[in-house]
Design a protein around this motif. Structure first.
Motif, PDB file in Angstrom:
ATOM      1  N   MET A   1       0.852  -1.215   0.000  1.00 43.80           N
ATOM      2  CA  MET A   1       0.000   0.000   0.000  1.00 43.80           C
ATOM      3  C   MET A   1       0.877   1.251   0.000  1.00 43.80           C
ATOM      4  O   MET A   1       1.886   1.307   0.697  1.00 43.80           O
ATOM      5  CB  MET A   1      -0.905  -0.002   1.239  1.00 43.80           C
ATOM      6  N   GLN A   2       0.501   2.224  -0.784  1.00 45.81           N
ATOM      7  CA  GLN A   2       1.309   3.448  -0.861  1.00 45.81           C
ATOM      8  C   GLN A   2       1.275   4.200   0.484  1.00 45.81           C
ATOM      9  O   GLN A   2       0.282   4.159   1.201  1.00 45.81           O
ATOM     10  CB  GLN A   2       0.756   4.375  -1.946  1.00 45.81           C
ATOM     11  N   PRO A   3       2.370   4.890   0.794  1.00 39.30           N
ATOM     12  CA  PRO A   3       2.418   5.645   2.054  1.00 39.30           C
ATOM     13  C   PRO A   3       1.250   6.625   2.206  1.00 39.30           C
ATOM     14  O   PRO A   3       0.684   6.747   3.305  1.00 39.30           O
ATOM     15  CB  PRO A   3       3.755   6.401   1.971  1.00 39.30           C
ATOM     16  N   ILE A   4       0.889   7.284   1.126  1.00 38.61           N
ATOM     17  CA  ILE A   4      -0.225   8.243   1.211  1.00 38.61           C
ATOM     18  C   ILE A   4      -1.512   7.537   1.623  1.00 38.61           C
ATOM     19  O   ILE A   4      -2.258   8.017   2.494  1.00 38.61           O
ATOM     20  CB  ILE A   4      -0.407   8.976  -0.142  1.00 38.61           C
ATOM     21  N   THR A   5      -1.744   6.383   1.024  1.00 36.42           N
ATOM     22  CA  THR A   5      -2.955   5.617   1.344  1.00 36.42           C
ATOM     23  C   THR A   5      -2.935   5.170   2.800  1.00 36.42           C
ATOM     24  O   THR A   5      -3.919   5.356   3.542  1.00 36.42           O
ATOM     25  CB  THR A   5      -3.045   4.386   0.424  1.00 36.42           C
ATOM     26  N   ALA A   6      -1.829   4.592   3.217  1.00 40.31           N
ATOM     27  CA  ALA A   6      -1.735   4.082   4.590  1.00 40.31           C
ATOM     28  C   ALA A   6      -1.877   5.216   5.607  1.00 40.31           C
ATOM     29  O   ALA A   6      -2.600   5.083   6.600  1.00 40.31           O
ATOM     30  CB  ALA A   6      -0.392   3.368   4.777  1.00 40.31           C
ATOM     31  N   ARG A   7      -1.198   6.317   5.362  1.00 41.69           N
ATOM     32  CA  ARG A   7      -1.269   7.436   6.307  1.00 41.69           C
ATOM     33  C   ARG A   7      -2.682   8.015   6.377  1.00 41.69           C
ATOM     34  O   ARG A   7      -3.141   8.433   7.449  1.00 41.69           O
ATOM     35  CB  ARG A   7      -0.267   8.519   5.885  1.00 41.69           C
ATOM     36  N   PRO A 139     -13.189  -0.891  -5.197  1.00 37.51           N
ATOM     37  CA  PRO A 139     -12.071   0.065  -5.180  1.00 37.51           C
ATOM     38  C   PRO A 139     -12.178   1.102  -6.295  1.00 37.51           C
ATOM     39  O   PRO A 139     -11.333   1.173  -7.187  1.00 37.51           O
ATOM     40  CB  PRO A 139     -10.842  -0.827  -5.353  1.00 37.51           C
ATOM     41  N   ALA A 140     -13.224   1.924  -6.239  1.00 37.44           N
ATOM     42  CA  ALA A 140     -13.447   2.944  -7.261  1.00 37.44           C
ATOM     43  C   ALA A 140     -12.772   4.248  -6.854  1.00 37.44           C
ATOM     44  O   ALA A 140     -12.639   4.546  -5.670  1.00 37.44           O
ATOM     45  CB  ALA A 140     -14.948   3.160  -7.448  1.00 37.44           C
ATOM     46  N   ALA A 141     -12.349   5.023  -7.852  1.00 34.87           N
ATOM     47  CA  ALA A 141     -11.726   6.324  -7.596  1.00 34.87           C
ATOM     48  C   ALA A 141     -12.808   7.367  -7.335  1.00 34.87           C
ATOM     49  O   ALA A 141     -13.573   7.714  -8.222  1.00 34.87           O
ATOM     50  CB  ALA A 141     -10.867   6.729  -8.785  1.00 34.87           C
ATOM     51  N   ALA A 174      -4.879   5.280  -8.506  1.00 31.22           N
ATOM     52  CA  ALA A 174      -3.619   4.630  -8.115  1.00 31.22           C
ATOM     53  C   ALA A 174      -3.464   4.572  -6.599  1.00 31.22           C
ATOM     54  O   ALA A 174      -2.800   3.680  -6.071  1.00 31.22           O
ATOM     55  CB  ALA A 174      -2.443   5.381  -8.737  1.00 31.22           C
ATOM     56  N   LEU A 175      -4.076   5.527  -5.892  1.00 35.68           N
ATOM     57  CA  LEU A 175      -3.968   5.558  -4.433  1.00 35.68           C
ATOM     58  C   LEU A 175      -5.000   4.665  -3.753  1.00 35.68           C
ATOM     59  O   LEU A 175      -4.819   4.261  -2.595  1.00 35.68           O
ATOM     60  CB  LEU A 175      -4.163   6.996  -3.927  1.00 35.68           C
ATOM     61  N   THR A 176      -6.087   4.364  -4.453  1.00 37.22           N
ATOM     62  CA  THR A 176      -7.210   3.661  -3.820  1.00 37.22           C
ATOM     63  C   THR A 176      -6.857   2.198  -3.537  1.00 37.22           C
ATOM     64  O   THR A 176      -6.489   1.464  -4.460  1.00 37.22           O
ATOM     65  CB  THR A 176      -8.459   3.742  -4.708  1.00 37.22           C
ATOM     66  N   PRO A 177      -6.967   1.767  -2.283  1.00 39.40           N
ATOM     67  CA  PRO A 177      -6.598   0.395  -1.912  1.00 39.40           C
ATOM     68  C   PRO A 177      -7.699  -0.607  -2.255  1.00 39.40           C
ATOM     69  O   PRO A 177      -8.866  -0.228  -2.402  1.00 39.40           O
ATOM     70  CB  PRO A 177      -6.418   0.498  -0.398  1.00 39.40           C
ATOM     71  N   ASP A 183     -13.431   3.691   3.179  1.00 43.00           N
ATOM     72  CA  ASP A 183     -12.815   4.488   4.244  1.00 43.00           C
ATOM     73  C   ASP A 183     -11.743   5.411   3.668  1.00 43.00           C
ATOM     74  O   ASP A 183     -11.583   6.557   4.113  1.00 43.00           O
ATOM     75  CB  ASP A 183     -12.198   3.580   5.312  1.00 43.00           C
ATOM     76  N   PHE A 184     -10.992   4.907   2.675  1.00 41.67           N
ATOM     77  CA  PHE A 184      -9.978   5.768   2.062  1.00 41.67           C
ATOM     78  C   PHE A 184     -10.618   6.975   1.378  1.00 41.67           C
ATOM     79  O   PHE A 184     -10.154   8.109   1.535  1.00 41.67           O
ATOM     80  CB  PHE A 184      -9.140   4.985   1.054  1.00 41.67           C
ATOM     81  N   ALA A 185     -11.687   6.751   0.642  1.00 40.43           N
ATOM     82  CA  ALA A 185     -12.378   7.869  -0.013  1.00 40.43           C
ATOM     83  C   ALA A 185     -12.859   8.880   1.014  1.00 40.43           C
ATOM     84  O   ALA A 185     -12.671  10.097   0.854  1.00 40.43           O
ATOM     85  CB  ALA A 185     -13.561   7.337  -0.836  1.00 40.43           C
TER      86      ALA A 185
END
Length: 358
Positions: A1-7, A139-141, A174-177, A183-185
């Motif tokens: 997972m990208q750092p931006i996503t995880a953070r 996992p939609a943007a 690309a960031l979406t897990p 939750d990410f959105a």
DNA sequence: AACACGTGGTA
DNA sequence: TTACCAAGTGT
């Protein structure tokens, strides 16, 4: 997972907003179910509308219509009356249309895929992605105004909106897990709403400040770049408040266009200013019209100035079309804010909180 | 692509 | 006060 996503997800776990339509990450982990109906309803209400404005409407709608089937069984007029004041009334008309389709063609269940959602009235790119990710873990943007701001700052995207939309969507995809996409959105939207704000962003406490190219190289407030806005033209007209005893005359606007399907007091056309005209010559029927001041109301693409005329003791038999409603019951009508202003100019206490008699 | 489409809050 | 902004969609 990208750092931006995880953070973003770690930040969201601690600092997410608590909202009436939201299932918290803790509740999610404990297995709380997500009702797509409530996600859909909230997303439609939130289009171009602030969270604060939506809250009371969301609670009222879900109390009165707990399921999409209940909304499908309601009349469009009831839905418009309940929506009155929230604006963008095509949303309410499409909300009802969509509920009807969900009931009649989908067995009362929302589609869980992007194309199925996007085919429904009132659901576009953003809302389809939001429902799919939040309600169905797709996992939609998800790209809304908040995400546009956060992402253009993270990557210092200088391309003006709306041209930058494609690049923003690619970055967001690309960031979406695969897991916790909803939750990410919501994390990105909460970041945009509470930290990465349009003015004076709180970069010092932003969980993504190490990843923000705008912050490293220049000023995040410079993003996103937008085309300059056009000047708002002024339109003028007149509105006519007819009274008979304690009743006021209303009529319906046509189903489409501005304030479509909503209620109004009769008005003239709204046109560019013509010197000397007051609109009184265009009264809808003969009555003892008295000037009752003027109001101004700002729509998205023009400013409206209305001269208000009032007539007491109107002979109902002389009035065709529309209906009469007691002033005390105006709160039950599908009156947009501009019409409430017009009525209030003629009947100052029309919408005052009712005082206890005595 | 550009415009129509509401309202209320903030600086 | 003016200007901008807020979880966009339809045409």
């Amino acid at each position: 997972m990208q750092p931006i996503t995880a953070r973003s997800l770690v930040w969201y776990d601690s600092y997410h907003r608590t909202l009436p339509w939201r299932i918290s990450p803790r509740e999610r982990r404990l297995g709380a179910p997500i009702d797509p109906y409530r996600i859909w309803l909230s997303e439609i209400m939130l289009q171009q509308t602030t969270v604060e404005a939506v809250k009371s409407y969301f609670l009222a709608f879900t109390k009165r219509w707990p399921t999409v089937g209940d909304l499908g069984a309601a009349s469009q007029d009831d839905v418009l009356r309940a929506w009155a004041g929230l604006g963008y009334y095509s949303r309410a008309r499409n909300l009802k249309k969509c509920a009807d389709i969900i009931v009649s063609e989908h067995g009362g269940r929302f589609p869980s895929d992007l194309p199925g959602l996007k085919s429904l009235p009132g659901i576009g790119d953003y809302t389809a992605a939001a429902i799919a990710s939040i309600a169905f873990d797709v996992p939609a943007a998800v790209v809304d105004g908040n995400v546009e701001r956060v992402v253009t700052r993270l990557y210092a995207i200088a391309t003006p909106l709306p041209l930058a939309k494609t690049e923003i969507r690619m970055r967001m995809q690309a960031l979406t897990p695969q897991e916790r996409s909803g939750d990410f959105a919501q994390a990105m939207m909460d970041l945009g709403a509470t930290i990465c704000t349009p003015r004076r962003p709180a970069c010092a406490i932003c969980p993504l400040n190490d990843n923000c190219q705008a912050l490293q190289s220049t000023d995040p407030e410079l993003f996103p770049v937008k085309a300059p806005k056009k000047e708002k033209p002024i339109r003028v007209g007149a509105a006519f408040v007819a009274l008979a005893d304690d009743e006021i005359h209303l009529r319906s606007r046509v189903e489409t266009g501005l304030l479509g399907g909503m209620s109004e007091v009769p008005t003239t056309q709204w046109t560019a200013r013509v010197d000397g005209e007051t609109g009184l010559d265009a009264a809808p029927f003969a009555a003892n019209w008295i000037a009752a001041g003027s109001i101004s109301h700002v729509f998205t693409h023009f400013e409206l100035r209305l001269n208000i005329y009032k007539a007491d003791e109107v002979e109902k038999a002389h009035v065709s079309g529309g209906w009469w409603v007691k002033v005390a019951n105006l709160g039950d009508e599908a009156l947009p804010t501009v019409m409430k202003k017009a009525i209030a100019a003629a009947v100052p206490d029309a919408f005052a909180r009712r005082r206890k008699a005595g």
